[in-house]
Design a protein around this motif. Structure first.
Motif, PDB file in Angstrom:
ATOM      1  N   LEU A   1       0.844  -1.184   0.000  1.00 29.76           N
ATOM      2  CA  LEU A   1       0.000   0.000   0.000  1.00 29.76           C
ATOM      3  C   LEU A   1       0.881   1.236   0.000  1.00 29.76           C
ATOM      4  O   LEU A   1       1.813   1.341   0.804  1.00 29.76           O
ATOM      5  CB  LEU A   1      -0.899  -0.008   1.246  1.00 29.76           C
TER       6      LEU A   1
ATOM      7  N   LEU B   1      -1.355  -0.877  -4.369  1.00 30.30           N
ATOM      8  CA  LEU B   1      -2.513   0.012  -4.335  1.00 30.30           C
ATOM      9  C   LEU B   1      -2.034   1.368  -3.869  1.00 30.30           C
ATOM     10  O   LEU B   1      -1.320   1.467  -2.867  1.00 30.30           O
ATOM     11  CB  LEU B   1      -3.587  -0.525  -3.380  1.00 30.30           C
TER      12      LEU B   1
ATOM     13  N   LEU C   1      -3.290   5.058  -2.553  1.00 27.74           N
ATOM     14  CA  LEU C   1      -4.384   5.865  -2.015  1.00 27.74           C
ATOM     15  C   LEU C   1      -3.836   7.257  -1.733  1.00 27.74           C
ATOM     16  O   LEU C   1      -2.697   7.405  -1.287  1.00 27.74           O
ATOM     17  CB  LEU C   1      -4.953   5.232  -0.746  1.00 27.74           C
TER      18      LEU C   1
ATOM     19  N   ARG D   1      -8.893   7.630   3.010  1.00 25.41           N
ATOM     20  CA  ARG D   1      -9.037   6.431   2.169  1.00 25.41           C
ATOM     21  C   ARG D   1      -8.224   5.270   2.736  1.00 25.41           C
ATOM     22  O   ARG D   1      -8.648   4.120   2.693  1.00 25.41           O
ATOM     23  CB  ARG D   1      -8.608   6.732   0.741  1.00 25.41           C
TER      24      ARG D   1
ATOM     25  N   TYR E   1      -9.569   1.566   3.788  1.00 24.68           N
ATOM     26  CA  TYR E   1      -8.956   0.334   3.274  1.00 24.68           C
ATOM     27  C   TYR E   1      -8.503  -0.572   4.420  1.00 24.68           C
ATOM     28  O   TYR E   1      -8.803  -1.761   4.444  1.00 24.68           O
ATOM     29  CB  TYR E   1      -7.775   0.656   2.354  1.00 24.68           C
TER      30      TYR E   1
ATOM     31  N   TYR F   1     -13.948  -1.790   0.316  1.00 18.86           N
ATOM     32  CA  TYR F   1     -12.770  -2.583   0.690  1.00 18.86           C
ATOM     33  C   TYR F   1     -13.112  -3.737   1.631  1.00 18.86           C
ATOM     34  O   TYR F   1     -12.224  -4.344   2.217  1.00 18.86           O
ATOM     35  CB  TYR F   1     -11.724  -1.684   1.355  1.00 18.86           C
TER      36      TYR F   1
ATOM     37  N   HIS G   1      -9.098  -7.288  -1.217  1.00 20.70           N
ATOM     38  CA  HIS G   1      -8.402  -6.141  -0.612  1.00 20.70           C
ATOM     39  C   HIS G   1      -7.682  -6.579   0.664  1.00 20.70           C
ATOM     40  O   HIS G   1      -8.060  -6.196   1.768  1.00 20.70           O
ATOM     41  CB  HIS G   1      -9.400  -5.027  -0.305  1.00 20.70           C
TER      42      HIS G   1
END
Length: 136
Positions: free
Chosen positions: A7, A33, A35, A40, A44, A51, A57
């Protein structure tokens, strides 16, 4: 085999793109991913709304977290993560464009894996992945 999720929480699209490129060079670019803000990222990490499906996810094995985000900053988001039982052990690397000793110390106290200066260097990310046990 599905590659582990990485992430990136970064509001600057250019910095996010550069981070993705470095992740790809160290073999971690297939399941990334990005963000743009802490709000957000919280959704997540909690598995809220879109999500909710953890198969689609999954929790990240590594989070690259920008120190300066709109709204809640990176340290505030990391402090929240450290207070959540399911998230407190996630590996987080703080991203910053300045070598600020006070910010580095705060990151250390919040148990960030490290502090990476932007633009991220391939060798620094490769070393981080090895230190936190991510297979490349």
């Amino acid at each position: 085999m599905v590659q582990p999720r990485v992430l990136i929480v970064e509001d600057n699209p250019e910095d996010a793109l550069l981070a993705r490129r470095v992740l790809k060079k160290v073999g971690l670019g297939a399941n990334v991913l990005v963000l743009e803000d802490a709000e957000r990222a919280v959704a997540y990490l909690r598995g809220d709304g879109v999500y909710a499906d953890r198969t689609a996810h999954p929790l990240p094995v590594l989070t690259l977290l920008d120190l300066r985000l709109p709204g809640q900053n990176g340290h505030e988001l990391l402090a929240w993560m450290r207070g959540e039982p399911d998230l407190m052990h996630l590996q987080v690397a703080m991203l910053t464009s300045a070598d600020d000793p006070a910010a580095i110390e705060r990151s250390r106290l919040l148990e960030a894996a490290c502090h990476l200066l932007k633009p991220i260097k391939v060798e620094a990310l490769r070393q981080l992945a090895a230190e936190v046990g991510i297979r490349q």
